[in-house]
Every structure is written in C-alpha cells, then in structure tokens.
Design a protein around this motif. Sequence first.
Motif, PDB file in Angstrom:
ATOM      1  N   SER A 123       0.809  -1.217   0.000  1.00 50.71           N
ATOM      2  CA  SER A 123       0.000   0.000   0.000  1.00 50.71           C
ATOM      3  C   SER A 123       0.839   1.262   0.000  1.00 50.71           C
ATOM      4  O   SER A 123       0.474   2.260  -0.593  1.00 50.71           O
ATOM      5  CB  SER A 123      -0.944   0.009   1.207  1.00 50.71           C
ATOM      6  N   SER A 124       1.992   1.239   0.672  1.00 50.00           N
ATOM      7  CA  SER A 124       2.752   2.469   0.827  1.00 50.00           C
ATOM      8  C   SER A 124       3.643   2.781  -0.361  1.00 50.00           C
ATOM      9  O   SER A 124       4.228   3.844  -0.430  1.00 50.00           O
ATOM     10  CB  SER A 124       3.617   2.390   2.090  1.00 50.00           C
ATOM     11  N   CYS A 131       0.314 -14.920  -0.136  1.00 51.64           N
ATOM     12  CA  CYS A 131      -0.607 -14.797   1.014  1.00 51.64           C
ATOM     13  C   CYS A 131       0.114 -15.083   2.322  1.00 51.64           C
ATOM     14  O   CYS A 131      -0.448 -15.724   3.231  1.00 51.64           O
ATOM     15  CB  CYS A 131      -1.833 -15.693   0.842  1.00 51.64           C
ATOM     16  N   LEU A 132       1.350 -14.629   2.402  1.00 51.64           N
ATOM     17  CA  LEU A 132       2.148 -14.773   3.612  1.00 51.64           C
ATOM     18  C   LEU A 132       2.653 -13.399   4.040  1.00 51.64           C
ATOM     19  O   LEU A 132       2.779 -12.486   3.229  1.00 51.64           O
ATOM     20  CB  LEU A 132       3.335 -15.716   3.388  1.00 51.64           C
ATOM     21  N   SER A 133       2.958 -13.275   5.315  1.00 54.08           N
ATOM     22  CA  SER A 133       3.454 -12.015   5.851  1.00 54.08           C
ATOM     23  C   SER A 133       4.478 -12.315   6.924  1.00 54.08           C
ATOM     24  O   SER A 133       4.462 -13.391   7.536  1.00 54.08           O
ATOM     25  CB  SER A 133       2.292 -11.201   6.435  1.00 54.08           C
ATOM     26  N   ARG A 134       5.367 -11.373   7.147  1.00 51.86           N
ATOM     27  CA  ARG A 134       6.359 -11.525   8.216  1.00 51.86           C
ATOM     28  C   ARG A 134       6.067 -10.463   9.272  1.00 51.86           C
ATOM     29  O   ARG A 134       6.085  -9.262   8.992  1.00 51.86           O
ATOM     30  CB  ARG A 134       7.775 -11.376   7.663  1.00 51.86           C
ATOM     31  N   SER A 168      -5.016  -7.398   3.841  1.00 50.01           N
ATOM     32  CA  SER A 168      -3.752  -7.257   3.119  1.00 50.01           C
ATOM     33  C   SER A 168      -3.832  -7.890   1.738  1.00 50.01           C
ATOM     34  O   SER A 168      -3.364  -7.316   0.744  1.00 50.01           O
ATOM     35  CB  SER A 168      -2.614  -7.894   3.909  1.00 50.01           C
ATOM     36  N   CYS A 169      -4.426  -9.067   1.669  1.00 53.17           N
ATOM     37  CA  CYS A 169      -4.551  -9.751   0.373  1.00 53.17           C
ATOM     38  C   CYS A 169      -5.408  -8.941  -0.595  1.00 53.17           C
ATOM     39  O   CYS A 169      -5.128  -8.892  -1.807  1.00 53.17           O
ATOM     40  CB  CYS A 169      -5.140 -11.154   0.571  1.00 53.17           C
ATOM     41  N   VAL A 170      -6.449  -8.306  -0.086  1.00 51.87           N
ATOM     42  CA  VAL A 170      -7.305  -7.466  -0.934  1.00 51.87           C
ATOM     43  C   VAL A 170      -6.509  -6.286  -1.475  1.00 51.87           C
ATOM     44  O   VAL A 170      -6.600  -5.929  -2.665  1.00 51.87           O
ATOM     45  CB  VAL A 170      -8.544  -6.989  -0.149  1.00 51.87           C
ATOM     46  N   ALA A 185      -9.004 -11.537   9.520  1.00 51.93           N
ATOM     47  CA  ALA A 185      -9.595 -10.425   8.778  1.00 51.93           C
ATOM     48  C   ALA A 185      -8.646  -9.242   8.680  1.00 51.93           C
ATOM     49  O   ALA A 185      -8.568  -8.585   7.639  1.00 51.93           O
ATOM     50  CB  ALA A 185     -10.911 -10.001   9.429  1.00 51.93           C
ATOM     51  N   HIS A 186      -7.922  -8.943   9.771  1.00 50.87           N
ATOM     52  CA  HIS A 186      -7.055  -7.758   9.796  1.00 50.87           C
ATOM     53  C   HIS A 186      -5.676  -8.148  10.319  1.00 50.87           C
ATOM     54  O   HIS A 186      -5.524  -9.110  11.064  1.00 50.87           O
ATOM     55  CB  HIS A 186      -7.651  -6.664  10.675  1.00 50.87           C
ATOM     56  N   ARG A 187      -4.690  -7.349   9.955  1.00 52.98           N
ATOM     57  CA  ARG A 187      -3.342  -7.571  10.451  1.00 52.98           C
ATOM     58  C   ARG A 187      -3.271  -7.205  11.934  1.00 52.98           C
ATOM     59  O   ARG A 187      -4.046  -6.376  12.433  1.00 52.98           O
ATOM     60  CB  ARG A 187      -2.331  -6.742   9.660  1.00 52.98           C
ATOM     61  N   THR A 188      -2.357  -7.833  12.635  1.00 54.48           N
ATOM     62  CA  THR A 188      -2.161  -7.555  14.054  1.00 54.48           C
ATOM     63  C   THR A 188      -1.343  -6.278  14.210  1.00 54.48           C
ATOM     64  O   THR A 188      -0.324  -6.096  13.547  1.00 54.48           O
ATOM     65  CB  THR A 188      -1.417  -8.723  14.728  1.00 54.48           C
ATOM     66  N   ALA A 189      -1.806  -5.384  15.088  1.00 54.77           N
ATOM     67  CA  ALA A 189      -1.049  -4.156  15.345  1.00 54.77           C
ATOM     68  C   ALA A 189       0.321  -4.518  15.911  1.00 54.77           C
ATOM     69  O   ALA A 189       0.432  -5.330  16.840  1.00 54.77           O
ATOM     70  CB  ALA A 189      -1.808  -3.269  16.324  1.00 54.77           C
ATOM     71  N   ALA A 190       1.377  -3.910  15.373  1.00 51.35           N
ATOM     72  CA  ALA A 190       2.734  -4.258  15.784  1.00 51.35           C
ATOM     73  C   ALA A 190       2.969  -3.981  17.261  1.00 51.35           C
ATOM     74  O   ALA A 190       3.783  -4.647  17.900  1.00 51.35           O
ATOM     75  CB  ALA A 190       3.752  -3.490  14.937  1.00 51.35           C
TER      76      ALA A 190
END
Length: 851
Positions: A304-305, A318-321, A343-345, A373-378
Amino acid sequence: MSTFDLERIGRGLPFEQALPALAEALAASGAAVVQAPPGTGKTTLVPPAVAGADGVSGRVVVTQPRRVAARSAARRLAALTGTGTGELVGYSVRGDSRVGRDTRVEFVTPGVLVRRLIADPDLPGVGAVVLDEVHERDVESDLAFALLCEVRELRDDLPVVAMSATVEADRFARLLAGAPVVDVPAVAHPLEVRYAPPPVPRLDARGVTDGFLDHVAAVTADEVRASGVDALVFLPGVREIERVVRALGARLDGGAEVLPLHGGLEPAAQDRAVSGRASGSRAADDPPGGTRPRIVVSTDLAESSLTVPGVRLVVDACLSREPRRDTARDMTGLVTVSASRDSCVQRAGRAARLGPGLAVRCLTEQEYAVLPAHRTAAIATSDLTTLALDVACWGAPRGQGLALPDPPPDGEIARAEKVLRGLGAVDADGRATDRGRALARVPADPRHARALLDGAEIVGAGVAAEVVALLSSGRRSPGGDLTADLRALRARRAPDAATWEREARRLDRMVRGRAGGAGTAGMTADDAVGTIVALAHPDRVARRRGDQYTFASGTGAVLAPGSALAGHDWLAVAEVGRAAGRAAGEAGAVIRSAAPLDREGAERAASHLLDDDETAVFDRGAVTGRRIRRLGAIELSSTPVRPSPAAAREAVAAAIRAGGFAALGPDDDSVRLWCRLGLARRELGAPWPEVSADGLSERLDDWLAPEIDALVHGSRLAGRDLGPALRRLLPWPEAGRFDELVPDRLEVPSSSSYRVDYPAVGADDPPVLAVKLQECFGWTTSPRICDGRVPVTVHLLSPAGRPLAVTRDLGFFWREAYPAVRAEMRGRYPRHPWPEDPMTAEPTRRTNRRR
C-alpha cells in the motif's frame, strides 16, 4: 513562496474529485482522516493540497512507513512539479536527506518525525503534518499519531491529516478529536481473482518451504508467458524473494526483467524496481523490436505504501512476516504467518489500478476464507524498548494518557522498562533520566545507542560505529559469526557493504567528539566486536555450560551445528531464534549471530548485573551456605561459607514450600502431631494454625527459630522430634484443649486405647481408628472428636488383625452386618468369642480359654 499546480499534479487521479471535501474538512476542524484505497493518488495529491490550504505557511511533513516509500513518493511528486528532488519537494530518512530552504513538502519516516517531536514538540517551521498509511500499524506510526494528537492541543494552528487504505478510518477520526472523514471509493476496474493452491505445504517448522516457492515461481512464469504483462509478486522476506528471482530467471530465460524489492536493497536497486517506464520505452537490455515484461518480486513494501507502476498481474503467496515476542525466552523476532484478508485485498488491487487485472492467490479458496480479517497491530507483538524510551522522554511513562490506537501490553512495556533501567535510561517511576535523553537523541534502538556511546570510549568511535551499523542493519549473518561478518564488510566482500559503510560513517560523525575516540590500548578489532555486542545486549552475555550457553538473563540457547563459534567459553549474542527439533536443544533456541568475548569484557558490559550473593541450601536435615558471585544468572564463582541466620531461614522456608513438612525429615510422632494440627484447622478453623507448606513457611520464626539457629551452627534436623516446635504454633488459651479435641489415642470398650490415624494435611479423608472386633462388644455409638463434630471411621479387625468391616455407625453394623461376619469367622477363629448378641457381650482382648 512556490505553490503547487494541483490540476496538473492530479490529472487522471481519482482523488482529484475529493480535494474540495479535504479543503472543507481542514477549514472546519483543522484535521481530517482520508480513507482511500491504494492507487487513488492520495499520497501524491494530499500533501500539496494541504500545503496550499488557507493558513498553512510552513513546511508540510508527510510520513511514510518505509524509507524506500518516502524517497519514491518525494521523487514522484517532485517530477510532477517539474522540480528536482530536494527543491520544492524533498525527503529525510535515516542516513539520507534531500531538502532545501525552499522545500514545501518533506517526506519522512515516522521515526524521523518522532525524533523531531521529542526534541521540540512545537515543530518549528512545520505548517502541517500528513500521516500516510496509518493502517499499517507499525509502532512508530502509532506513536507519531498519538504525539500529534497531544501537540494539536497546544498548537491549534497545526493541521493534521491521517490517511488510511482500510476501513479503520472512523477509529482514527475519533482519536483525532472527531475529525471529518474524507472517503474516496476505489476505481472500479475489473479484477479477476484466481486460486492456485500448491501441491506442497506453504510452511513447515523452518519457515516457507522451498517447494512452495518453486510453485510461486511456476505460477508467475506461466501467467507472464500467457499475458505478457508486468507482474508484482508478494513474498514475506528476503530469502524467499532471492529464491523466486533465481527461479524466474531460469524459467523465463531472459524473457522478462525480474527485479527484487525489499528494504535491504541499495537505494538505486529499490528505485529501479519502482521507477517504471513509459509506454513503449525499452530497458537497456530489452530485445530489439519490443519490451520485455517486468516482474517485481517484493515484500509487503508494495502492498500500500509504495506503487509499482504498470502492474496488471499480481501473484500473492498470502504470507506475511510479523514481529512476535517470545516472553519465555525473552526473544523478539520476525515470524512468517498467513497474511490477513485485508492485506490480500490490497495486494490484489494493485493489478487493477490502470485497467482490468488478474490476481492469483497461491492457496485454496477455503484457506483464504479462514485467514485473519485484519493484520495484528505491531504494538501488540513487538519489542517496545524504543517506544518505552520515547514516551518516557515525552513525559508519559508507559504511554499512559496518550491517544495510541492500541495500548501497549502491560507485560511487554514492563519488560521494556526493565531493560531501560539496566541502561540507566529511566528511573524507578519510568521517567527519562539525562542518560536516557542522551540515548534517545541517537536515532537507533536504545541498546544500540548505548553500545555506540559507551563503546566509543572503550574501542574508539570508528570501530564502535562500524559494529553498531552492523547490528542495526537487520541483515541475517551468513555464518552467525559477527566478527567474520565485519571483516567481510570491511573488505567489501558482502553485497550490502556500501549501505553498511554509509551508516557506519553517519554513526561515526554522530558520536565523534562525544567520546575519547582512541579506545582501549591493546584491544584488537576482533575483540571490539564482542565488546560492542555485549554493551548493546548485556542480558545476552552468555557462558558455555556443556553444549548449551546460559545467558545473563537466565535463558539459554545452543549454537547451530557446525558454527564457527563453537568452543568459545563466552559469547556476546546479538540474535537468538526459535528452532524446532534437536538443533535447538532443551532451551528450544538457537544462537543466530554472536561474537566471542572474554570474562573481563562480559563483566564490563554487564556490570549492573554483577552481584555477590550469599545463598544457603537445606538438604538432608542440614544447611550449607555458599557465597556466589553472579553475572545475572551466570555463576562466576562459589565459595563455602557459614550461612547467616537469614539465609538459613530462607533455605528452610524454600525447602518447606517445595516439599512440605516432610522436607524437614521429622520423626513419626512429629508427623502425627502435624496431621492432628491439620485436622483441627480443617474442622475448627481459626485460631488453630495453618500448617500447610505455605502456612509453615510464612510463620517460620514463630515455631522453628531455635532449631534454625542450631542449624546455623552445624546442627541437623533429620529424624528429630519436632513436636515441641509444632506446639509453639498452638493458640492460647485454646492450646489446653488440643489433646481433648484432637486426641492422639481413643479408649475402646475393652479399656485399651489405640492411636487415631489422621489424614495428611490438605486431604479430605476422615480420621480412622483400627481395633479388633471383640474389643468393641457393647459399643453402640461410633466415636466422635472435635467436640462431637467429626465422626471417626472404625476399622474392625479380625483376631489376626485383618480388616473385617469399615463403619461410622457401630449400631447399624451390629444389627445388620455382624451376623454374616459371625457365621464366616467363628469357624476360622473358634478360640475367640463370637456371641450371638454382641450388644450385651463383654468386650475383651482375650481368647475363650484365657477368659
């Protein structure tokens, strides 16, 4: 003052239609929350629009979560204005800044903005702030948002705009004092979504499987061959990107331009991936007569950024670190997890920015449906040491009172404060010290800042800067030996040597002049690495014990098989990772990177953890004492000493807590008394004493003080009568009735008396009296104790002492059960009386003949 031509900049961008709503929101409240999906042009249009808003006369500062995004956004906006980067539009990121006196819009990372806010909350010269991509929820973005919410209470002339690509806009609007929301819908280009599940698992115990990466490369190559369009591939990390880039190069054999994109690349390589090219233009190595499709293989940088132009195909692993804290081992690291659906959307939407697009997700549709549904806040999963120091310097220890979108977890913020106290950065109340403010002025993790400032005094500014640049680079050590890594960087044998060198020079300039710079005479460059690592992570100073290393923090880890560090007694550990199987040892952790150290260096770096402690151990009835010198949890030396009364008391208390009254080795009579006291407490309550393990250990001075004093002088307890000690717990005047209420023995009708067997303390069993049946003739009422409250269970025995019956109602037994017992036993024991009417028979211990 130069202005922006919004009509020219915004031509063709969907956000252009929302500019009047943004201007209205800023005029009404001085703040706004912009919700617009990636690709609508918010990053390009909002900053110049804010710069031209009424009342905005200073520079507009715009945050981007990543350095490459800040540079790219600045260059794009500068190009649209027809100016060079650093003129009307510029950027400032760690180690790189291009701004000038006439710069109106400056793109920065959130960390740069936080540093400026802490240095001067008034933000002199700043006319407005735009926080972009706040939905990404990294810790520094959340903190910058919270600090600006407070600044606006002091500077009502400071417009603030928060921009998000997800549906969290209302949440940020509430925190920003109810700011209006400017909503821009997505561009409705057709987007086809397909699913391409792999034939192998995506993840195993070691991370992303090689088979899955080969599948991603195969799917990408097939789709690019079929369509010929530019593609964007999403993978979680550098290792995965490098493997897929190699696989695509082999599969397409030069038929496409394959470019990696991640935060560890040189700026020029990052810029090449995001620069794009005009329609029909050719790259230098394109074949004659046409252009090759471009394939950018990226982390979530491009989610997105950051915009990668020209993309019409997205392939998503469909993976994230994401960061994760392992509190048991005191480790923080990046863990590969399934990406969230939002994120996938966003990733898929990158394919439909310019027209119809295709997104291929490398999993099943059913697997996608159960993604979070949503990413976890860091802030919920990250190491919060830097955050804890920043909020302490701000004057809000632990973040209390700040408008953080999510509060920091109590346990993690407490751990972070403990680390800062060890560095001398905060006081007992969590407020920043002068030392902490000095560390906060260094744009680095507080531990690295400490290593830089203190290390410069020990090893010299240049060497300290080199090692800290290595530690802060985020690079994965190829062999785990940081000393060898530093040699490779100095010799320019590592691909990231140029980036490391620039950062080392920057840190050197920052610290030179604050420190002596000469360093300790006789210390080699190799020795310096371990010293600086230990200064950064004193809790990870480690000493070898067999095959495992024990850390000063108390945790442990092993070296990876074949490590070049094997055999060193002391290590300064920079990174620890979780690992599955035997490779991780009993500790479950593997040392990823470290440097050799000696004991002197360990004690110097972790001097605040040095402690001379006298300990005592109670074992086998005796107390032995030792004076132990420790470096945190690492035992340095141990000397036998006579234990002090306090140490002996604690040793006995610890033994009782662990093993109960039995740990003292009491004789049988003492155990019986202890059980009687336990029943009195259970049935009668206070003031009868609590004699559980906790109760006895808490009141040790009330009942065992003389015996402990004797232990100090070499006496032993094992096998001793502890009854007199236990009776010191009896309450007065109730003690006079103890033997009546909880008798040791009960008299039976034969005039004999027998001991009552009491249950162990804590058990719910009844007291038991075992007696031969013939001695109970005529006994019609079962015995009761504790003023009649507690019935005693009677075990009626045969003449040979074997159990015949168990009862709490003797009357019932004589009437209903005795006839059957008599019929069976009178033939077996004919010499003993078996009267027909036991209720009137004479109780006896004798046989018929002796009677």
